[in-house]
Scaffold this motif. Structure first.
Motif, PDB file in Angstrom:
ATOM      1  N   ARG A 174       0.833  -1.197   0.000  1.00 31.12           N
ATOM      2  CA  ARG A 174       0.000   0.000   0.000  1.00 31.12           C
ATOM      3  C   ARG A 174       0.870   1.250   0.000  1.00 31.12           C
ATOM      4  NH1 ARG A 174      -3.622  -1.674   3.850  1.00 31.12           N
ATOM      5  NH2 ARG A 174      -2.991  -3.628   2.973  1.00 31.12           N
ATOM      6  N   VAL A 175       0.572   2.153  -0.909  1.00 28.11           N
ATOM      7  CA  VAL A 175       1.183   3.477  -0.922  1.00 28.11           C
ATOM      8  C   VAL A 175       0.042   4.472  -1.025  1.00 28.11           C
ATOM      9  CG1 VAL A 175       2.639   5.093  -2.172  1.00 28.11           C
ATOM     10  CG2 VAL A 175       3.348   2.721  -1.952  1.00 28.11           C
ATOM     11  N   GLY A 176      -0.008   5.415  -0.123  1.00 29.27           N
ATOM     12  CA  GLY A 176      -1.103   6.376  -0.123  1.00 29.27           C
ATOM     13  C   GLY A 176      -2.098   6.083   0.981  1.00 29.27           C
ATOM     14  N   PRO A 177      -3.324   6.607   0.871  1.00 27.25           N
ATOM     15  CA  PRO A 177      -4.314   6.458   1.935  1.00 27.25           C
ATOM     16  C   PRO A 177      -4.882   5.047   1.997  1.00 27.25           C
ATOM     17  CG  PRO A 177      -5.279   7.572   0.053  1.00 27.25           C
ATOM     18  CD  PRO A 177      -3.820   7.418  -0.249  1.00 27.25           C
ATOM     19  N   GLU A 581       8.873  -3.158  -1.824  1.00 30.43           N
ATOM     20  CA  GLU A 581       7.772  -2.373  -2.388  1.00 30.43           C
ATOM     21  C   GLU A 581       6.787  -2.014  -1.277  1.00 30.43           C
ATOM     22  OE1 GLU A 581       4.256  -2.755  -5.807  1.00 30.43           O
ATOM     23  OE2 GLU A 581       5.527  -4.473  -5.302  1.00 30.43           O
ATOM     24  N   GLY A 582       6.246  -0.811  -1.329  1.00 31.25           N
ATOM     25  CA  GLY A 582       5.221  -0.430  -0.365  1.00 31.25           C
ATOM     26  C   GLY A 582       5.690   0.627   0.611  1.00 31.25           C
ATOM     27  N   SER A 583       4.881   0.867   1.633  1.00 33.67           N
ATOM     28  CA  SER A 583       5.132   1.942   2.593  1.00 33.67           C
ATOM     29  C   SER A 583       5.865   1.412   3.821  1.00 33.67           C
ATOM     30  CB  SER A 583       3.804   2.573   3.025  1.00 33.67           C
ATOM     31  OG  SER A 583       2.967   1.591   3.611  1.00 33.67           O
ATOM     32  N   THR A 584       6.615   2.310   4.476  1.00 34.38           N
ATOM     33  CA  THR A 584       7.325   1.966   5.707  1.00 34.38           C
ATOM     34  C   THR A 584       7.028   3.021   6.764  1.00 34.38           C
ATOM     35  OG1 THR A 584       9.130   0.844   4.552  1.00 34.38           O
ATOM     36  CG2 THR A 584       9.589   1.613   6.780  1.00 34.38           C
ATOM     37  N   GLY A 585       6.743   2.580   7.972  1.00 33.18           N
ATOM     38  CA  GLY A 585       6.532   3.497   9.085  1.00 33.18           C
ATOM     39  C   GLY A 585       7.613   3.310  10.131  1.00 33.18           C
ATOM     40  N   THR A 614       1.775   9.146   1.223  1.00 35.32           N
ATOM     41  CA  THR A 614       3.013   8.604   0.683  1.00 35.32           C
ATOM     42  C   THR A 614       2.973   8.588  -0.835  1.00 35.32           C
ATOM     43  OG1 THR A 614       2.080   6.391   0.919  1.00 35.32           O
ATOM     44  CG2 THR A 614       3.518   7.166   2.682  1.00 35.32           C
ATOM     45  N   THR A 615       4.137   8.670  -1.445  1.00 35.70           N
ATOM     46  CA  THR A 615       4.267   8.630  -2.900  1.00 35.70           C
ATOM     47  C   THR A 615       5.307   7.578  -3.254  1.00 35.70           C
ATOM     48  OG1 THR A 615       6.043  10.271  -2.969  1.00 35.70           O
ATOM     49  CG2 THR A 615       3.778  11.105  -3.003  1.00 35.70           C
ATOM     50  N   ALA A 616       5.494   7.364  -4.557  1.00 35.41           N
ATOM     51  CA  ALA A 616       6.489   6.389  -4.992  1.00 35.41           C
ATOM     52  C   ALA A 616       7.892   6.813  -4.574  1.00 35.41           C
ATOM     53  CB  ALA A 616       6.408   6.220  -6.505  1.00 35.41           C
ATOM     54  N   ASP A 617       8.124   8.125  -4.456  1.00 37.21           N
ATOM     55  CA  ASP A 617       9.450   8.633  -4.101  1.00 37.21           C
ATOM     56  C   ASP A 617       9.663   8.733  -2.594  1.00 37.21           C
ATOM     57  OD1 ASP A 617      10.159   8.928  -6.793  1.00 37.21           O
ATOM     58  OD2 ASP A 617       9.175  10.888  -6.897  1.00 37.21           O
ATOM     59  N   THR A 618       8.612   9.022  -1.847  1.00 35.74           N
ATOM     60  CA  THR A 618       8.729   9.176  -0.397  1.00 35.74           C
ATOM     61  C   THR A 618       7.770   8.202   0.270  1.00 35.74           C
ATOM     62  OG1 THR A 618       9.254  11.519  -0.690  1.00 35.74           O
ATOM     63  CG2 THR A 618       8.672  10.800   1.526  1.00 35.74           C
ATOM     64  N   ARG A 619       8.337   7.106   0.769  1.00 35.66           N
ATOM     65  CA  ARG A 619       7.509   6.027   1.304  1.00 35.66           C
ATOM     66  C   ARG A 619       7.732   5.788   2.791  1.00 35.66           C
ATOM     67  NH1 ARG A 619       9.068   1.441  -0.538  1.00 35.66           N
ATOM     68  NH2 ARG A 619      10.961   2.118  -1.605  1.00 35.66           N
ATOM     69  N   GLU A 632      -1.732   2.059   9.175  1.00 32.85           N
ATOM     70  CA  GLU A 632      -1.103   0.809   8.750  1.00 32.85           C
ATOM     71  C   GLU A 632      -0.006   1.115   7.741  1.00 32.85           C
ATOM     72  OE1 GLU A 632      -4.169  -1.579   7.076  1.00 32.85           O
ATOM     73  OE2 GLU A 632      -4.762  -2.477   8.976  1.00 32.85           O
ATOM     74  N   TYR A 633       1.037   0.312   7.775  1.00 34.27           N
ATOM     75  CA  TYR A 633       2.134   0.422   6.819  1.00 34.27           C
ATOM     76  C   TYR A 633       2.541  -0.986   6.416  1.00 34.27           C
ATOM     77  CZ  TYR A 633       2.181   5.050   8.848  1.00 34.27           C
ATOM     78  OH  TYR A 633       1.789   6.285   9.295  1.00 34.27           O
ATOM     79  N   ASP A 634       3.066  -1.118   5.190  1.00 32.80           N
ATOM     80  CA  ASP A 634       3.517  -2.444   4.765  1.00 32.80           C
ATOM     81  C   ASP A 634       4.610  -2.959   5.701  1.00 32.80           C
ATOM     82  OD1 ASP A 634       2.028  -3.044   2.270  1.00 32.80           O
ATOM     83  OD2 ASP A 634       2.890  -1.153   1.650  1.00 32.80           O
ATOM     84  N   TYR A 635       5.549  -2.076   6.011  1.00 32.26           N
ATOM     85  CA  TYR A 635       6.648  -2.456   6.904  1.00 32.26           C
ATOM     86  C   TYR A 635       6.788  -1.409   8.000  1.00 32.26           C
ATOM     87  CZ  TYR A 635       7.807  -5.682   3.160  1.00 32.26           C
ATOM     88  OH  TYR A 635       7.740  -6.681   2.229  1.00 32.26           O
ATOM     89  N   VAL A 636       7.208  -1.872   9.169  1.00 33.32           N
ATOM     90  CA  VAL A 636       7.352  -0.976  10.312  1.00 33.32           C
ATOM     91  C   VAL A 636       8.675  -1.248  11.014  1.00 33.32           C
ATOM     92  CG1 VAL A 636       6.495  -0.452  12.644  1.00 33.32           C
ATOM     93  CG2 VAL A 636       4.891  -0.584  10.728  1.00 33.32           C
TER      94      VAL A 636
END
Length: 682
Positions: A174-177, A581-585, A614-619, A632-636
């Motif tokens: 997931r990237v974004g809301p 790939e995806g978002s990180t918190g 989040t965007t493809a450049d800033t995750r 929620e984030y893909d990775y934490v």
């Protein structure tokens, strides 16, 4: 090369292309409407233009969002009362209804009754479905499908094996809301989503059970099933903070619903500017439901019994209403227990009616205009002002918080002396505007306002992360749905306020919904098995009565606990996860955020604050532990668990906060620590 006639995937892609074209045509039809000659005046024109604009937005074909995600092949007609559904007919299930130029459906709305078997049908109860087909997408392109032959006992494809496409959709980065879960709703979730408008539902759900998504989809379903009624009465989604609301705000528009307001409890009660804060002890007392009775007593103490008659002069006649009769009128209004302001408005008319009775006895024939004139008479107005004066809610609360004698008189037998002293302000305040109101004070003012005049009620309210509300906050929300229903969402194990909810029955009572039904979701779809198992070690210490979440994820996820030498190792863990790939918190105790900010900046890593998209450049998002709930984030990467615990006023609250931060990862979690881990995780 296969032709669409012999290639199932090509046929489905062809139907997708035709459906998108049909949706585009539906939108163009609305855009081409000419309303010049169909509106009587500019007001009607404005209303109709706004409705058309909303319809155009609802018909948007969102890029990257599948128009349909499933197909049902019925064995027989779904119902003789339905015009559609001849034997053998197929229904494509999607986010919204799409029809062709002849009005025939190409995609059926997921909320329609005919779509329900997509979520509920099984081998044991096929619900007359021969084939259920799920579609897989890459971006907006249909790339795969998966079939279940539910009504053929000899076909193993309909067995109760977990759908690979379903798992892929749940685990998709997931990237974004927040995304909708319309393609992955499970039977137990669907039962809650489709429950009726008349009843209140409370959903207890641990991390990753999809309770927030269930609540939002329930709103979308209710708007579909009861659109006219809810269009009149309104709907509202209440979240814990702005970051959370920003995170979820795209779910309903993706389902074609644009008219749902979103707010925090602070937004609802925002009659004064909040510039102050309470310590935990003061906030606990102010948030206690007993304060409602203190406020009621303080308000009605302004009503005094009359000691003088009212003399009304009209022309050459004088009409006298004795004090004992006035007292009878006042006591009657008090006994009726109507709002303070409504009773105050009714009293002049009651006095005027007493005068009219005397006029009629003397042979006159007064009408309603005479009664209204008498009610506006200066003598009557003066008597009402003396007996039942106007009270400004904010001034009432200010006096309670600054006048020890006034508070003691009305809190007697309700709050003890220590509690009274706890909420009294130490410094005098000149006016309502100069007061440094706290969030809890604003709730008290809202309560007082409702005692004076009734709060407008909505048709349906969704209350998320409800476990953190005080009893007085529940009352504030309940006032917004006294004539409507509510969906309450939360997890008792994630209560991180000193006044956190102890039981849902108690919460529903404060909300005014004692007949609400409590449902529990225990199947975890978002949090990996290893992560939720580790976090569940805390449950015996924070919520011993709750059922632990059981992850249904086939992928156990990535999980590791690392002892580190400092912030450099934390940054390295973030860099490692960002290769996926995806978002990180990066979640840390609030006090640790400045040090981590400096470390990320020195490393040249850009990051976002909670709520920023989040965007493809800033995750990477840097998240204070106090704002992690619901996100929620893909990775934490979770930094220093003991610091998260120590950041709260007591250990139990700290462990609950830690439970929240441990369960924000969808695919992987790295716990980093220099200090020793809390013993409860050992």
């Amino acid at each position: 090369m296969s032709t669409p006639a012999h290639d199932p995937l090509a046929r489905e892609r062809s139907h997708l292309a035709a459906s998108r074209a049909a949706l585009r045509a539906m939108r163009e039809d609305v855009e081409s409407l000419d309303i010049k000659d169909v509106t009587a005046n500019w007001v009607n024109a404005e209303v109709l233009a706004r409705q058309i604009d909303e319809r155009i937005k609802a018909l948007a074909d969102l890029s990257g969002t599948p128009l349909f995600f499933g197909r049902l092949d019925y064995l027989h007609a779904p119902g003789a009362e339905q015009a559609e559904g001849a034997e053998g007919e197929q229904f494509y299930i999607g986010r919204r209804h799409v029809h062709d130029a002849d009005g025939d459906p190409m995609v059926i709305d997921w909320r329609a009754p005919v779509s329900q078997p997509f979520y509920r049908a099984s081998k044991k109860d096929p619900m007359d479905i021969g084939l259920r087909r799920r579609f897989g997408y890459t971006g907006g392109d249909l790339t795969a499908y998966e079939d279940e032959h539910l009504s053929d006992p000899a076909d193993p494809s309909g067995a109760a094996a977990t759908s690979k496409l379903l798992q892929q959709e749940i685990e998709r980065p997931r990237v974004g809301p927040m995304r909708d879960i319309v393609a992955t709703i499970q039977p137990e979730q669907d039962e809650i989503v489709r429950s009726g408008l008349g009843g209140t539902v409370c959903v207890q759900g641990g991390p990753g059970t999809g309770k927030t998504a269930v609540g939002l989809h329930r709103v979308a379903y209710l708007l579909y099933a009861h659109r006219e009624r809810l269009a009149r009465t309104g709907t509202l989604v209440i979240g814990p903070n702005r970051s959370f609301l920003h995170y979820i705000e795209q779910v309903l528009p993706a389902l074609g619903e644009l008219a749902v307001r979103q707010a925090t409890v602070d937004d609802l009660v925002g009659q004064v500017e909040v510039r102050g804060t309470d310590d935990a002890a003061a906030a606990l007392v102010k948030g206690d439901a007993r304060m409602a009775e203190v406020l009621r007593r303080a308000l009605y103490s302004h009503v005094t019994m009359p000691t003088e008659p009212v003399v009304v002069v009209r022309g050459s006649r004088r009409w006298r209403v004795p004090a004992y009769e006035l007292e009878s009128l006042v006591r009657e209004l008090l006994d009726r227990d109507i709002r303070y302001g409504a009773a105050r408005e009714a009293l002049p008319q009651r006095v005027a009616h007493a005068v009219l009775v005397q006029m009629e006895r003397s042979g006159e024939a007064p009408d309603d205009r005479v009664q209204d004139a008498v009610a506006r008479n200066s003598a009557v107005k003066a008597a009402v002002k003396e007996v039942w004066p106007a009270v400004e809610p904010a001034k009432l609360v200010l006096r309670l918080l600054t006048d020890p004698d006034f508070l003691a008189a009305h809190a007697d037998g309700i709050l003890d002396e220590g509690e009274q002293k706890t909420i009294l302000w130490s410094k005098p305040v000149r006016s309502v505007k100069s007061a440094r109101w706290s969030a809890a004070d604003a709730v008290l003012i809202d309560e007082a306002t409702d005692l004076v005049q009734r709060t407008h009620s909505l048709g349906h309210v969704v209350l998320d992360e409800a476990q953190d509300l005080s009893p007085m906050q529940y009352r504030a929300v309940g006032r917004r749905c006294t004539t409507g229903s509510a969906t309450v969402l939360g997890d008792l194990a994630q209560g991180t306020t000193p006044w956190a909810t102890r039981s849902w029955d108690e919460a529903l009572a404060h909300l005014g919904k004692t007949d609400g039904v409590v449902e529990e979701l225990t199947a975890g779809f978002r949090v990996p098995t290893d992560v939720i198992t580790y976090a569940s070690r805390l449950l015996p210490h924070i919520a011993p009565g709750l059922t632990p979440v059981a992850s249904v994820r086939e992928n156990p996820g990535f999980f590791e606990v690392r002892a580190t030498d400092g912030t450099a190792d934390v940054v390295a863990a973030c860099e490692e996860l960002l290769r996926n790939e995806g978002s990180t918190g990066l979640i840390a105790a609030d006090a640790r955020i400045p040090a981590l900010t400096e470390a990320l900046t020195e490393a040249g890593i850009t990051y976002l604050s909670p709520g920023e998209e989040t965007t493809a450049d800033t995750r990477l998002t840097l998240v204070p532990a106090s704002l992690a709930k619901g996100l929620e984030y893909d990775y934490v990467v979770l930094d220093e668990p003991q610091a998260v615990v120590d950041g709260e006023p007591d250990e139990r609250t700290g462990l609950r906060r830690l439970y929240v931060t441990l369960t924000r990862a969808v695919s992987g979690l790295i716990v980093t620590h220099t200090a020793a881990l809390p013993e409860q995780l050992a």
